[in-house]
Design a protein around this motif. Structure first.
Motif, PDB file in Angstrom:
ATOM      1  N   GLU A   1     -52.306  -6.548 -18.566  1.00 12.32           N
ATOM      2  CA  GLU A   1     -51.285  -5.658 -18.736  1.00 12.32           C
ATOM      3  C   GLU A   1     -50.866  -5.342 -17.199  1.00 12.32           C
ATOM      4  O   GLU A   1     -51.431  -5.344 -16.269  1.00 12.32           O
ATOM      5  CB  GLU A   1     -51.736  -4.193 -19.406  1.00 12.32           C
ATOM      6  N   ILE A   2     -49.582  -5.198 -17.187  1.00 13.04           N
ATOM      7  CA  ILE A   2     -48.735  -4.777 -15.978  1.00 13.04           C
ATOM      8  C   ILE A   2     -47.918  -3.521 -16.148  1.00 13.04           C
ATOM      9  O   ILE A   2     -47.148  -3.733 -17.194  1.00 13.04           O
ATOM     10  CB  ILE A   2     -47.960  -5.806 -15.207  1.00 13.04           C
ATOM     11  N   GLY A   3     -47.856  -2.630 -15.534  1.00 11.52           N
ATOM     12  CA  GLY A   3     -47.056  -1.447 -15.663  1.00 11.52           C
ATOM     13  C   GLY A   3     -47.024  -0.303 -14.704  1.00 11.52           C
ATOM     14  O   GLY A   3     -47.885  -0.643 -13.790  1.00 11.52           O
TER      15      GLY A   3
ATOM     16  N   LEU B   1     -49.877   3.984 -16.750  1.00 15.17           N
ATOM     17  CA  LEU B   1     -50.993   3.538 -17.397  1.00 15.17           C
ATOM     18  C   LEU B   1     -51.850   4.591 -17.444  1.00 15.17           C
ATOM     19  O   LEU B   1     -52.674   4.916 -18.237  1.00 15.17           O
ATOM     20  CB  LEU B   1     -51.586   2.295 -16.480  1.00 15.17           C
ATOM     21  N   PHE B   2     -52.053   5.365 -16.388  1.00 17.48           N
ATOM     22  CA  PHE B   2     -52.871   6.354 -16.200  1.00 17.48           C
ATOM     23  C   PHE B   2     -52.861   7.506 -17.129  1.00 17.48           C
ATOM     24  O   PHE B   2     -53.574   8.328 -17.434  1.00 17.48           O
ATOM     25  CB  PHE B   2     -53.292   6.836 -14.819  1.00 17.48           C
ATOM     26  N   THR B   3     -51.566   7.669 -17.642  1.00 18.38           N
ATOM     27  CA  THR B   3     -51.393   8.839 -18.485  1.00 18.38           C
ATOM     28  C   THR B   3     -51.458   8.099 -19.954  1.00 18.38           C
ATOM     29  O   THR B   3     -50.981   8.936 -20.849  1.00 18.38           O
ATOM     30  CB  THR B   3     -50.050   9.453 -18.180  1.00 18.38           C
ATOM     31  N   GLY B   4     -52.089   6.973 -19.784  1.00 18.42           N
ATOM     32  CA  GLY B   4     -52.574   6.585 -21.505  1.00 18.42           C
ATOM     33  C   GLY B   4     -51.335   5.968 -22.189  1.00 18.42           C
ATOM     34  O   GLY B   4     -51.288   5.516 -23.308  1.00 18.42           O
ATOM     35  N   ASN B   5     -50.216   5.778 -21.568  1.00 21.60           N
ATOM     36  CA  ASN B   5     -49.043   4.914 -21.853  1.00 21.60           C
ATOM     37  C   ASN B   5     -49.356   3.444 -21.970  1.00 21.60           C
ATOM     38  O   ASN B   5     -48.673   2.722 -21.041  1.00 21.60           O
ATOM     39  CB  ASN B   5     -47.726   5.389 -21.276  1.00 21.60           C
TER      40      ASN B   5
ATOM     41  N   ILE C   1     -56.793   1.069 -21.399  1.00 17.25           N
ATOM     42  CA  ILE C   1     -57.254   2.658 -21.378  1.00 17.25           C
ATOM     43  C   ILE C   1     -58.548   2.642 -21.437  1.00 17.25           C
ATOM     44  O   ILE C   1     -59.234   3.555 -20.614  1.00 17.25           O
ATOM     45  CB  ILE C   1     -56.287   3.331 -22.668  1.00 17.25           C
ATOM     46  N   GLY C   2     -59.364   1.534 -22.012  1.00 19.08           N
ATOM     47  CA  GLY C   2     -60.769   1.695 -22.067  1.00 19.08           C
ATOM     48  C   GLY C   2     -61.340   1.403 -20.903  1.00 19.08           C
ATOM     49  O   GLY C   2     -62.393   2.184 -20.447  1.00 19.08           O
TER      50      GLY C   2
END
Lengths: 265, 310
Positions: free
Chosen positions: A239-241, A246-250, A257-258
């Motif tokens: 994933e790239i974002g 990413l850190f807020t679960g999106n 997220i794992g």
């Protein structure tokens, strides 16, 4: 000469990303360690790469400044573009490497004096006057948060410094290249937490001047620093974002997220 | 022994028993110890022997100024034999010096090529070839000096005799180069690859990496290699005996024939009566050679060791 060519490049194609990687696959002999990597790194951003050991992060960096040529066993497919130029076709790899600073995970103080460690790169590109070199050495050591500790013994061997000091020396050396792209490969492994924070502050400032790729296995470090983050796992880019997203679960992939939440890796 | 029921008394008994393994261990230690100190015993033995043989001359006829400062080596003169080794020292030194001029560029160049540039099979073949070169007997080199270099020098430089400093220097240089290459290459290999990678990552070219990083890091080992070459040149006998012309001379140019210390001993020892002043004088030369080569080799060894300890 070189700098005018670069200026023309950036003004002519404003939107050219600093770095563009397409369909990149890396293998050692028959073993593929990384495949299907497609990403862009924008100018003046901090691009984080997280992922557990063995996920191909270091190999990825090696291709970006073409250090793959040191290892006859290592090969890559696909392309990597630096300032829009395909690094495969470059006729002078030394010039490319001199524009890309690298900080290795384990510090490599060259067997030269502290001063010469930092002055080597400027010397290689033709800076001769002692005053200019003095200024560069002091500024780079300052920025790497090492100046206060070594200013009285610049002429002692760099390889005799402690691990954490050598790592900061390596960072100072990378900065002495005045790089367009700075690649840090798990720089904080051998550095204590307080110094790590000081270096992180410096990196935030450096963002104004250069593009930074930060490989780290401290996910919180990526969160503190990176504008965007890529997650590598077992040789693929999951994933790239946007880092905050990413850190807020999106996330698009549950594995991201794992990993971020520390469930594995 | 008592795996099923390892009770305390059994274990305690085992602590107090010397089994076969214990005796083998002691025996091997003793054998290895003998092997280890035998080198020291031999060195001391050799030194005692040549000192004993040369002692009579040292005590009776030896004059420091004559021995070291007189160019006249005339031990067979009936009326007044003179024992000056200045010309012989000059012969050995000039040949060794020229040999180093030949060998240093060759061997360092070869070491840098083999160690830094050659890869894979090519590197392995080159290494084997270099070691093979080092194994060529010195009499073969002497023969090359006599039969190939001699006419070549006469032809090229239009001199009457081709057996001279130039001939012996080149031959000795070629002889010393392989062993120097081998040691210098080891020194370069001892420089960790991470230094090379770090320097190349800075944008340094291969040459800059070698010149600014690898060679400075390996400089002790390289110096050790050169000193070992000097030691080799100093001690070499057969090749210099055949290629120098063996004429007592203070050389004024590379085309003068000279005579080396070692060659003098080799050529004259069989002709002298045991215990005569001439015989003892030759052994005094031996002591001198022993001391000089010992110092050279010891410093080379210490320097190379210094590299490893860093």
């Amino acid at each position: 000469m070189v700098s005018t060519a670069e200026n023309m490049e950036t003004t002519a194609v404003q939107e050219t990303p600093k770095l563009k990687v397409s369909n990149l696959a890396i293998s050692y002999g028959d073993t593929t360690v990384l495949k299907d990597i497609n990403l862009e790194v924008k100018t003046n951003e901090i691009f984080g790469i997280i992922g557990p050991a063995n996920s191909g992060k270091t190999s990825f960096l090696k291709v970006l400044n073409r250090m793959d040529t040191f290892n006859s066993n290592m090969s890559f497919e696909g392309d990597a573009f630096f300032n829009g130029l395909n690094t495969r076709d470059l006729r002078n790899l030394y010039a490319l490497r001199s524009r890309v600073g690298v900080v290795f995970p384990l510090p490599v103080g060259l067997p030269l004096t502290i001063y010469e460690n930092v002055a080597l790169s400027p010397r290689l590109r033709g800076v001769k006057s002692k005053e200019d070199l003095d200024i560069i050495v002091e500024r780079c050591l300052m920025r790497a948060a090492l100046w206060d500790e070594v200013k009285d013994r610049l002429n002692s061997l760099g390889s005799l410094l402690s691990g954490g000091q050598q790592q900061r020396l390596t960072i100072a050396r990378a900065l002495s290249q005045e790089p367009e792209l700075l690649m840090l490969d798990e720089f904080s492994i051998a550095v204590d937490p307080v110094t790590t924070m000081r270096i992180e502050d410096v990196l935030k400032e450096l963002k104004q001047e250069m593009t930074i790729i930060l490989v780290t296995n401290l996910v919180q470090q990526a969160r503190r620093l990176a504008d965007r983050t890529a997650f590598f796992l077992n040789g693929e880019c999951v994933e790239i974002g946007d880092t905050e997203e990413l850190f807020t679960g999106n996330v698009k992939d549950e594995r991201t997220i794992g990993y971020i939440e520390g469930k594995f890796g | 022994m008592n795996q099923d029921n390892p009770t305390m008394p059994d274990k305690a008994a085992a602590f107090d028993q010397r089994d076969r393994d214990w005796y083998i261990d002691k025996a091997v230690q003793a054998i290895v110890f003998l092997g280890g100190i035998s080198a020291i015993l031999f060195i001391i033995g050799i030194f005692v022997f040549i000192t004993k043989e040369g002692l009579g001359f040292l005590l009776r006829d030896f004059s420091f100024s004559e021995f070291f400062l007189s160019p006249w080596w005339e031990p067979t003169d009936e009326d007044e034999p003179t024992y000056g080794i200045l010309a012989l020292v000059a012969g050995t030194a000039s040949v060794t010096g020229l040999a180093m001029l030949v060998a240093i560029p060759f061997s360092l160049g070869a070491a840098i090529y083999v160690g830094e540039f050659a890869t894979g099979k090519k590197r392995e073949y080159l290494k084997v070839l270099v070691e093979l070169l080092a194994a060529i007997p010195s009499v073969v080199w002497g023969f090359i000096g006599l039969s190939i270099m001699n006419p070549l020098i006469i032809e090229l430089f239009d001199v009457p005799v081709g057996l001279n400093v130039l001939n012996a220097g080149v031959i000795l240089g070629l002889m010393a180069a392989p062993i120097m290459t081998s040691i210098a290459e080891d020194a370069l290999k001892a420089v960790p690859d991470r230094y090379r990678e770090a320097a190349e990552a800075l944008g340094a070219t291969r040459w800059q990496v070698i010149f600014k990083t690898v060679v400075p890091a390996a400089k002790n080992g390289l110096l050790g290699a050169v000193l070992l070459g000097v030691g080799r040149g100093f001690g070499e006998t057969m090749a210099v005996l055949m290629a120098t012309g063996h004429a007592i001379n203070l050389p004024g140019s590379v085309f003068d024939s000279v005579r080396a210390l070692t060659a003098t001993i080799a050529a004259e020892l069989g002709e002298t009566a045991v215990g005569s002043p001439h015989y003892e004088a030759l052994f005094t030369i031996g002591i001198f050679l022993f001391v000089v080569t010992f110092i050279i080799n010891l410093s080379a060894d210490l320097i190379v060791r210094g590299v490893r300890n860093q």
